[in-house]
Design a protein around this motif. Structure first.
Motif, PDB file in Angstrom:
ATOM      1  N   MET A   1      12.815-137.351 -36.952  1.00 44.67           N
ATOM      2  CA  MET A   1      13.760-136.415 -37.929  1.00 44.67           C
ATOM      3  C   MET A   1      15.146-136.646 -37.323  1.00 44.67           C
ATOM      4  SD  MET A   1      13.184-134.271 -40.118  1.00 44.67           S
ATOM      5  CE  MET A   1      11.472-133.515 -40.107  1.00 44.67           C
ATOM      6  N   THR A   2      15.850-136.896 -38.436  1.00 48.81           N
ATOM      7  CA  THR A   2      17.368-136.779 -38.362  1.00 48.81           C
ATOM      8  C   THR A   2      17.831-135.522 -37.773  1.00 48.81           C
ATOM      9  OG1 THR A   2      17.329-138.321 -40.419  1.00 48.81           O
ATOM     10  CG2 THR A   2      19.513-137.409 -39.481  1.00 48.81           C
ATOM     11  N   THR A   3      18.715-135.724 -36.877  1.00 41.73           N
ATOM     12  CA  THR A   3      19.338-134.196 -36.439  1.00 41.73           C
ATOM     13  C   THR A   3      20.770-134.026 -36.935  1.00 41.73           C
ATOM     14  OG1 THR A   3      20.569-135.308 -34.795  1.00 41.73           O
ATOM     15  CG2 THR A   3      18.474-134.498 -34.045  1.00 41.73           C
ATOM     16  N   ILE A   4      20.962-132.714 -36.971  1.00 42.45           N
ATOM     17  CA  ILE A   4      22.183-132.260 -37.634  1.00 42.45           C
ATOM     18  C   ILE A   4      23.193-132.216 -36.405  1.00 42.45           C
ATOM     19  CG2 ILE A   4      23.453-130.036 -38.551  1.00 42.45           C
ATOM     20  CD1 ILE A   4      20.786-129.374 -39.738  1.00 42.45           C
ATOM     21  N   HIS A  41      32.352-127.203 -49.570  1.00 43.17           N
ATOM     22  CA  HIS A  41      31.606-128.607 -49.117  1.00 43.17           C
ATOM     23  C   HIS A  41      30.337-128.620 -49.648  1.00 43.17           C
ATOM     24  CE1 HIS A  41      34.857-129.147 -46.227  1.00 43.17           C
ATOM     25  NE2 HIS A  41      34.450-130.404 -46.067  1.00 43.17           N
ATOM     26  N   HIS A  42      29.723-129.695 -49.878  1.00 40.87           N
ATOM     27  CA  HIS A  42      28.306-129.527 -50.775  1.00 40.87           C
ATOM     28  C   HIS A  42      27.353-130.630 -49.907  1.00 40.87           C
ATOM     29  CE1 HIS A  42      25.332-131.787 -53.379  1.00 40.87           C
ATOM     30  NE2 HIS A  42      24.898-130.712 -53.606  1.00 40.87           N
ATOM     31  N   SER A  43      26.222-130.334 -49.912  1.00 44.39           N
ATOM     32  CA  SER A  43      25.285-131.039 -49.133  1.00 44.39           C
ATOM     33  C   SER A  43      23.631-130.844 -49.875  1.00 44.39           C
ATOM     34  CB  SER A  43      24.845-130.497 -47.716  1.00 44.39           C
ATOM     35  OG  SER A  43      24.021-131.386 -46.942  1.00 44.39           O
ATOM     36  N   ARG A  44      23.037-131.987 -49.546  1.00 37.91           N
ATOM     37  CA  ARG A  44      21.657-131.867 -50.127  1.00 37.91           C
ATOM     38  C   ARG A  44      20.520-131.765 -48.800  1.00 37.91           C
ATOM     39  NH1 ARG A  44      19.889-131.513 -55.633  1.00 37.91           N
ATOM     40  NH2 ARG A  44      18.332-132.970 -55.214  1.00 37.91           N
ATOM     41  N   ASP A  45      21.095-132.256 -47.751  1.00 27.85           N
ATOM     42  CA  ASP A  45      19.968-132.199 -46.522  1.00 27.85           C
ATOM     43  C   ASP A  45      20.563-131.529 -45.391  1.00 27.85           C
ATOM     44  OD1 ASP A  45      22.362-133.694 -45.649  1.00 27.85           O
ATOM     45  OD2 ASP A  45      21.400-135.898 -46.093  1.00 27.85           O
ATOM     46  N   LEU A  46      21.677-130.610 -45.394  1.00 36.12           N
ATOM     47  CA  LEU A  46      22.293-129.999 -44.380  1.00 36.12           C
ATOM     48  C   LEU A  46      22.765-131.069 -43.141  1.00 36.12           C
ATOM     49  CD1 LEU A  46      20.034-126.900 -43.714  1.00 36.12           C
ATOM     50  CD2 LEU A  46      21.918-127.108 -45.204  1.00 36.12           C
ATOM     51  N   VAL A  47      22.767-132.292 -43.313  1.00 34.68           N
ATOM     52  CA  VAL A  47      23.174-133.065 -42.275  1.00 34.68           C
ATOM     53  C   VAL A  47      24.591-133.726 -43.025  1.00 34.68           C
ATOM     54  CG1 VAL A  47      22.846-135.453 -41.340  1.00 34.68           C
ATOM     55  CG2 VAL A  47      21.106-133.725 -41.730  1.00 34.68           C
ATOM     56  N   ASN A  48      24.759-134.380 -44.103  1.00 22.99           N
ATOM     57  CA  ASN A  48      25.903-134.891 -44.741  1.00 22.99           C
ATOM     58  C   ASN A  48      26.311-133.871 -45.662  1.00 22.99           C
ATOM     59  OD1 ASN A  48      25.337-137.718 -43.602  1.00 22.99           O
ATOM     60  ND2 ASN A  48      23.425-137.554 -44.644  1.00 22.99           N
ATOM     61  N   TRP A  49      27.826-133.892 -45.287  1.00 21.53           N
ATOM     62  CA  TRP A  49      28.421-132.799 -46.253  1.00 21.53           C
ATOM     63  C   TRP A  49      29.873-133.462 -46.822  1.00 21.53           C
ATOM     64  CZ3 TRP A  49      27.007-127.673 -46.999  1.00 21.53           C
ATOM     65  CH2 TRP A  49      25.901-127.358 -46.210  1.00 21.53           C
ATOM     66  N   THR A  50      29.938-133.151 -47.958  1.00 24.14           N
ATOM     67  CA  THR A  50      31.144-133.715 -48.848  1.00 24.14           C
ATOM     68  C   THR A  50      31.852-132.470 -49.420  1.00 24.14           C
ATOM     69  OG1 THR A  50      29.950-135.607 -49.305  1.00 24.14           O
ATOM     70  CG2 THR A  50      31.641-135.133 -50.580  1.00 24.14           C
ATOM     71  N   PRO A 316      17.600-129.893 -35.291  1.00 25.38           N
ATOM     72  CA  PRO A 316      16.796-130.334 -36.250  1.00 25.38           C
ATOM     73  C   PRO A 316      17.079-130.332 -37.520  1.00 25.38           C
ATOM     74  CG  PRO A 316      15.285-129.372 -34.407  1.00 25.38           C
ATOM     75  CD  PRO A 316      16.794-128.798 -34.287  1.00 25.38           C
ATOM     76  N   SER A 317      17.109-131.435 -38.266  1.00 24.53           N
ATOM     77  CA  SER A 317      17.372-131.037 -39.826  1.00 24.53           C
ATOM     78  C   SER A 317      16.158-130.560 -40.504  1.00 24.53           C
ATOM     79  CB  SER A 317      17.936-132.493 -40.484  1.00 24.53           C
ATOM     80  OG  SER A 317      16.784-133.448 -40.278  1.00 24.53           O
ATOM     81  N   PRO A 318      15.917-130.090 -41.750  1.00 26.23           N
ATOM     82  CA  PRO A 318      14.889-129.727 -42.256  1.00 26.23           C
ATOM     83  C   PRO A 318      14.285-130.659 -42.828  1.00 26.23           C
ATOM     84  CG  PRO A 318      16.799-129.447 -43.560  1.00 26.23           C
ATOM     85  CD  PRO A 318      17.604-129.769 -42.467  1.00 26.23           C
ATOM     86  N   PHE A 319      14.540-132.063 -43.121  1.00 30.62           N
ATOM     87  CA  PHE A 319      13.831-132.962 -43.696  1.00 30.62           C
ATOM     88  C   PHE A 319      14.198-134.382 -43.184  1.00 30.62           C
ATOM     89  CE2 PHE A 319      16.633-130.968 -46.647  1.00 30.62           C
ATOM     90  CZ  PHE A 319      15.965-129.949 -47.053  1.00 30.62           C
ATOM     91  N   GLU A 320      13.627-135.497 -43.491  1.00 31.74           N
ATOM     92  CA  GLU A 320      13.962-136.712 -43.116  1.00 31.74           C
ATOM     93  C   GLU A 320      15.064-137.154 -43.838  1.00 31.74           C
ATOM     94  OE1 GLU A 320      14.242-139.248 -40.231  1.00 31.74           O
ATOM     95  OE2 GLU A 320      12.548-138.308 -40.328  1.00 31.74           O
ATOM     96  N   THR A 321      16.151-137.643 -43.294  1.00 30.28           N
ATOM     97  CA  THR A 321      17.257-137.973 -44.098  1.00 30.28           C
ATOM     98  C   THR A 321      18.077-139.106 -43.379  1.00 30.28           C
ATOM     99  OG1 THR A 321      19.212-137.541 -45.186  1.00 30.28           O
ATOM    100  CG2 THR A 321      18.759-136.375 -43.277  1.00 30.28           C
ATOM    101  N   VAL A 322      19.226-139.475 -43.658  1.00 26.34           N
ATOM    102  CA  VAL A 322      19.948-140.604 -43.050  1.00 26.34           C
ATOM    103  C   VAL A 322      21.415-139.917 -42.863  1.00 26.34           C
ATOM    104  CG1 VAL A 322      20.994-143.044 -43.296  1.00 26.34           C
ATOM    105  CG2 VAL A 322      18.763-142.600 -44.039  1.00 26.34           C
ATOM    106  N   ARG A 323      21.865-140.051 -41.775  1.00 22.62           N
ATOM    107  CA  ARG A 323      23.181-139.567 -41.476  1.00 22.62           C
ATOM    108  C   ARG A 323      24.217-140.761 -41.943  1.00 22.62           C
ATOM    109  NH1 ARG A 323      23.015-138.836 -36.440  1.00 22.62           N
ATOM    110  NH2 ARG A 323      22.874-136.514 -36.484  1.00 22.62           N
TER     111      ARG A 323
END
Length: 539
Positions: A1-4, A41-50, A316-323
């Motif tokens: 799982m990708t981490t925040i 800022h916006h995110s769909r995965d809580l990991v990457n923010w724009t 831990p991030s809530p779902f699998e994603t790519v940082r």
């Protein structure tokens, strides 16, 4: 799982209010005297923010000319209900002394990226407002209450300036507060209660607040009640998140945040934080935004998933994603019609008075206005410092006719905490590069000149640079025709450009910027043209 990886929003991004709409997450943060107001800022995965929007962008929404340093937009609250985004914010007009003169407003918009409404004034009884949309459709407005008195009652100590959390119903139809004002929460023994947010779960209504000020005693305090009016009982640990008792924690000053759930019920909580540098424990990046994974236990209380109350760097991030790591080098050529979103300016809703991207195509033109210490109309365009080690380069074309006309590159926090590499005119040396420095807001905030009168430089464009290595700052310059950088002046204390610099903790609480400036105190508005801006992380 990708981490925040915390902080999720590095650099000056304090007081994070988080809002989920479907699978989209938004975080709104304070911008204080920087314009336009409120970063979203916006995110769909809580990991990457724009960064996607700064909605307070015109005079009817926000005019901070004359606002002192560290005033302006405090602690916004972002929410979504009835097909609209709601943004509640404070414009604070005073810092020092017994008063704050804090005015609270609401603006709305159907989309984050679209135009936001003109503001509706709500009240002025204190700062850090929030709006809670209850399950029955009613709306509740909260803010801390400011007490300017220092009375004693029945022999007790003087009354607190942070005098509890107020609650009153908001009528969206009449756009006004209705019904009684109730003081629902006095806080824990930590004191300085502010930053309230409400949410419901399992028959309880939960209140999170910030306490302890914005420094190293900062906390997120949690309480709950069966009724929105209270009474509220404190969390078994009192505080949900804090680093106040762990001086070795990487994430210090943890406090002031908001709860959010993912669509599948996973729990997270934002918080502001700071990353101090030794040996002075100064947070040169200001107050940043962190995000912690939480869990609900059988007692219907929220806890950090890792246990304890100290925030973790990796969660831990809530779902699998790519940082997706941000680029280490960002080059701006000012060829577009708009100022890049990373940049802001100070206080004024009239940017046309201080800069132009069309007056000289391919350049950012700054019109020299008031001094670099002005609270009214200052031509300074800057971006946040996001790394402890970085380098900035620019190319300036500027022909001063008097020493009262100055332009260049600056490491800037506020009127009393900055270093600036400046192009100006000297009576005997001609055009020079020199340094203007103000290394703290005491005793009187006067300038020093670490490079004395400066160094003579040839006509034409000049390349300017500054490099920050943790607490150390060095300026450089070179002519347009040369390749070798020349250092100017001594290594300066870059760490003073921080929250703790100058008066120290609670004396100011924004963040450091790297930017371009021009002033012309003759009143003639001499322009300075900048051909490029490059920010490179050296971490």
């Amino acid at each position: 799982m990708t981490t925040i990886r915390n902080p999720v929003l590095p650099g000056f991004n304090p007081d994070p209010s988080i809002c989920r709409v479907g699978e989209d997450y938004y975080i709104a943060t304070s911008t204080f005297e920087w314009y336009p107001g409120v970063q979203i800022h916006h995110s769909r995965d809580l990991v990457n923010w724009t960064l996607v929007r700064r909605p307070l962008e015109r005079a009817r929404q926000l005019d901070m000319r004359g606002n002192p340093d560290s005033c302006g937009v405090w602690a916004p609250c972002l929410s979504h209900a009835d097909g609209l985004f709601w943004l509640v914010y404070t414009d604070v007009k005073r810092f020092d002394g017994s008063f704050k003169d804090a005015h609270n407003y609401i603006v709305t918009a159907p989309t984050i990226e679209g135009a936001w409404s003109d503001p509706v004034h709500v009240n002025s009884s204190g700062f850090d407002p929030s709006l809670f949309h209850d399950e029955d459709g009613r709306k509740w407005f909260l803010n801390m209450q400011w007490n300017h008195r220092r009375e004693t009652f029945n022999g007790d100590a003087g009354s607190p300036a942070f005098d509890g959390i107020l609650l009153q119903e908001w009528d969206a139809q009449s756009k006004s507060l209705v019904g009684p004002v109730r003081n629902i929460f006095a806080g824990s023994g930590q004191g300085l209660v502010e930053g309230p947010h409400l949410f419901r779960r399992n028959g309880w209504i939960y209140l999170t607040t910030a306490e302890g000020g914005t420094g190293y005693d900062h906390v997120v305090t949690m309480a709950r009640a069966r009724s929105i009016e209270g009474p509220y009982e404190l969390h078994p640990q009192q505080h949900l998140i804090t680093s106040k008792d762990d001086p070795d924690a990487i994430l210090q000053r943890a406090g002031h945040g908001q709860y959010v759930e993912t669509p599948d019920g996973q729990a997270y909580h934002t918080h502001l934080t700071g990353r101090p540098l030794s040996p002075h424990r100064r947070c040169t990046l200001g107050r940043e935004t962190g995000l912690q994974k939480c869990v609900w236990r059988d007692d219907d209380w929220l806890y950090l998933e890792q246990g304890g109350i100290v925030p973790a760097v990796d969660v831990p991030s809530p779902f699998e994603t790519v940082r997706k790591d941000a680029p280490s080098r960002v080059e701006i050529d000012f060829d577009g019609p708009d100022l890049p979103l990373a940049f802001q300016w100070l206080r004024t809703p009239r940017p046309d008075r201080i800069f132009s991207l069309s007056a000289r195509p391919g350049h950012l033109r700054l019109f020299g206005r008031e001094s670099i210490g002005s609270w009214f109309e200052q031509a300074l365009v800057a971006r946040r410092q996001e790394h402890h080690r970085f380098r900035v380069e620019t190319v300036i074309d500027f022909s001063p006719e008097t020493y009262q006309q100055v332009a260049g590159l600056t490491h800037y926090y506020n009127r009393y905490k900055f270093h600036a590499l400046a192009v100006t005119l000297h009576e005997t040396l001609g055009r020079v590069v020199t340094i203007l420095s103000c290394a703290g807001d005491f005793p009187d905030g006067r300038l020093s000149f670490p490079a004395d009168s400066g160094m003579s430089v040839p006509d034409g464009p000049l390349h300017l640079a500054m490099q920050i290595d943790d607490n150390d700052l060095q300026f450089f310059w070179r002519p347009d025709s040369g390749n070798d950088w020349q250092s100017l002046g001594p290594v300066l204390d870059g760490g003073v450009v921080s929250d703790e610099g100058g008066r120290g903790e609670h004396g100011s609480f924004t963040g450091a910027f790297a930017g371009l400036f021009a002033f012309d105190i003759t009143g003639r508005g001499l322009p300075a043209d900048f051909d490029s801006f490059c920010y490179e992380a050296l971490d």
